[in-house]
Design a protein around this motif. Structure first.
Motif, mmCIF file in Angstrom:
data_model
loop_
_atom_site.group_PDB
_atom_site.id
_atom_site.type_symbol
_atom_site.label_atom_id
_atom_site.label_comp_id
_atom_site.label_asym_id
_atom_site.label_seq_id
_atom_site.Cartn_x
_atom_site.Cartn_y
_atom_site.Cartn_z
ATOM 1 N N ILE A 250 -7.132 -0.989 2.598
ATOM 2 C CA ILE A 250 -7.657 -0.041 3.580
ATOM 3 C C ILE A 250 -7.086 -0.372 4.961
ATOM 4 O O ILE A 250 -7.052 -1.543 5.359
ATOM 5 N N LYS B 210 -22.135 9.835 10.261
ATOM 6 C CA LYS B 210 -21.938 9.475 11.666
ATOM 7 C C LYS B 210 -23.248 9.466 12.442
ATOM 8 O O LYS B 210 -23.544 8.519 13.189
ATOM 9 N N ASN C 218 -15.426 -4.190 1.844
ATOM 10 C CA ASN C 218 -14.789 -3.233 0.944
ATOM 11 C C ASN C 218 -14.721 -3.740 -0.495
ATOM 12 O O ASN C 218 -14.143 -4.780 -0.770
ATOM 13 N N VAL D 270 -7.461 -0.233 8.880
ATOM 14 C CA VAL D 270 -8.472 -0.069 9.935
ATOM 15 C C VAL D 270 -7.886 -0.584 11.251
ATOM 16 O O VAL D 270 -6.905 -1.323 11.252
ATOM 17 N N PRO D 271 -8.468 -0.204 12.384
ATOM 18 C CA PRO D 271 -7.996 -0.712 13.678
ATOM 19 C C PRO D 271 -8.078 -2.242 13.719
ATOM 20 O O PRO D 271 -8.963 -2.836 13.103
ATOM 21 N N GLN E 10 -10.205 5.088 1.699
ATOM 22 C CA GLN E 10 -9.644 5.198 3.053
ATOM 23 C C GLN E 10 -10.377 6.248 3.872
ATOM 24 O O GLN E 10 -10.646 6.047 5.061
ATOM 25 N N ASP E 11 -10.702 7.376 3.238
ATOM 26 C CA ASP E 11 -11.433 8.425 3.944
ATOM 27 C C ASP E 11 -12.804 7.923 4.398
ATOM 28 O O ASP E 11 -13.227 8.186 5.531
ATOM 29 N N VAL F 287 -15.303 3.982 10.713
ATOM 30 C CA VAL F 287 -14.681 3.591 11.986
ATOM 31 C C VAL F 287 -15.055 4.586 13.075
ATOM 32 O O VAL F 287 -15.429 4.203 14.195
ATOM 33 N N GLU F 288 -14.954 5.874 12.763
ATOM 34 C CA GLU F 288 -15.293 6.914 13.740
ATOM 35 C C GLU F 288 -16.763 6.842 14.147
ATOM 36 O O GLU F 288 -17.123 7.135 15.290
ATOM 37 N N ALA G 184 -13.596 4.784 4.946
ATOM 38 C CA ALA G 184 -13.348 3.806 6.014
ATOM 39 C C ALA G 184 -13.116 4.517 7.344
ATOM 40 O O ALA G 184 -13.622 4.090 8.389
ATOM 41 N N ASN G 185 -12.358 5.594 7.319
ATOM 42 C CA ASN G 185 -12.089 6.356 8.540
ATOM 43 C C ASN G 185 -13.390 6.891 9.145
ATOM 44 O O ASN G 185 -13.589 6.859 10.371
ATOM 45 N N GLN G 186 -14.280 7.379 8.285
ATOM 46 C CA GLN G 186 -15.563 7.903 8.767
ATOM 47 C C GLN G 186 -16.419 6.782 9.364
ATOM 48 O O GLN G 186 -17.091 6.989 10.389
#
Length: 213
Positions: free
Chosen positions: A180, A137, A174, A182-183, A158-159, A165-166, A161-163
């Motif tokens: 996956i 991040k 990908n 995502v928003p 997925q984990d 996105v955050e 991808a979440n990081q």
């Protein structure tokens, strides 16, 4: 009303850009749609139709000025923005992508590599140090990274991808063989090697079947 451009058209524009960039680097100054068509196995009519969606290009009886068209297509595809990119997962595939030398010519700057394997953290690939994914991040923010490339196993994708996105990336490329989530405002492109190989296998098998029977 905003014009909707098909995925096939965008993919052909990317082909035009890559070919024109190569021609530009080799000193070719002018090219016709006929010559482009022969090189890419695309009809000149289709090329002119694709370009006409975005404006008037080239001169009748002369063709297209290579440098000008490279710049115009680069603007259309957003490649002149010089996107900063990071790869997460520096195994065989991630390492191969990190060593790909043509990213800058295509408008992408690879500025960070991440992994969780302590055996390779701190090592360099193509001049870029591999960072601990725990620092993803802060590095994404500091280096203004807009695109994250995922080359980790499917169970971890997925984990990651979440990081990403955050951390605030705008798009994800990908390579993990899994879907996956995502928003909706985030762009994602999936490169599933197993599907591509299965598709190739199908066409080879069909051709073999036809030739045999």
């Amino acid at each position: 009303m905003k014009q909707t451009i098909s995925k096939a058209t965008i993919e052909r524009l990317a082909l035009y850009f890559r070919m024109l960039k190569s021609l530009q680097e080799n000193g070719v100054q002018i090219i016709s749609s006929e010559e482009m068509g022969r090189k890419l196995d695309i009809t000149p009519v289709q090329i002119r139709k694709d370009l006409a969606l975005f404006g008037q290009f080239g001169m009748k009886g002369i063709g297209y000025y290579t440098s000008e068209l490279v710049n115009q297509i680069g603007n259309i595809l957003g490649l002149n923005n010089r996107w900063n990119m990071a790869i997460v997962g520096v195994g065989h595939l991630g390492g191969a992508l990190a060593n790909y030398k043509n990213f800058p010519a295509l408008g992408f700057n690879l500025v960070a590599l991440f992994d969780k394997d302590i055996r390779i953290i701190g090592a360099e690939v193509h001049g870029i140090k591999i960072s601990d994914i725990k620092n993803l991040k802060s590095i994404v923010t500091k280096r203004k990274i807009q695109i994250g490339v995922i080359t980790v196993p499917a169970t971890e994708a997925q984990d990651v991808a979440n990081q990403l996105v955050e951390a605030g990336v705008k798009g994800i490329w990908n390579f993990a063989p899994t879907k996956i989530i995502v928003p909706p405002e985030l762009q994602i492109v999936n490169e599933d090697l197993s599907i591509s190989l299965s598709t190739l296998s199908y066409y080879i098998s069909m051709k073999f079947f036809q030739e045999t029977f």
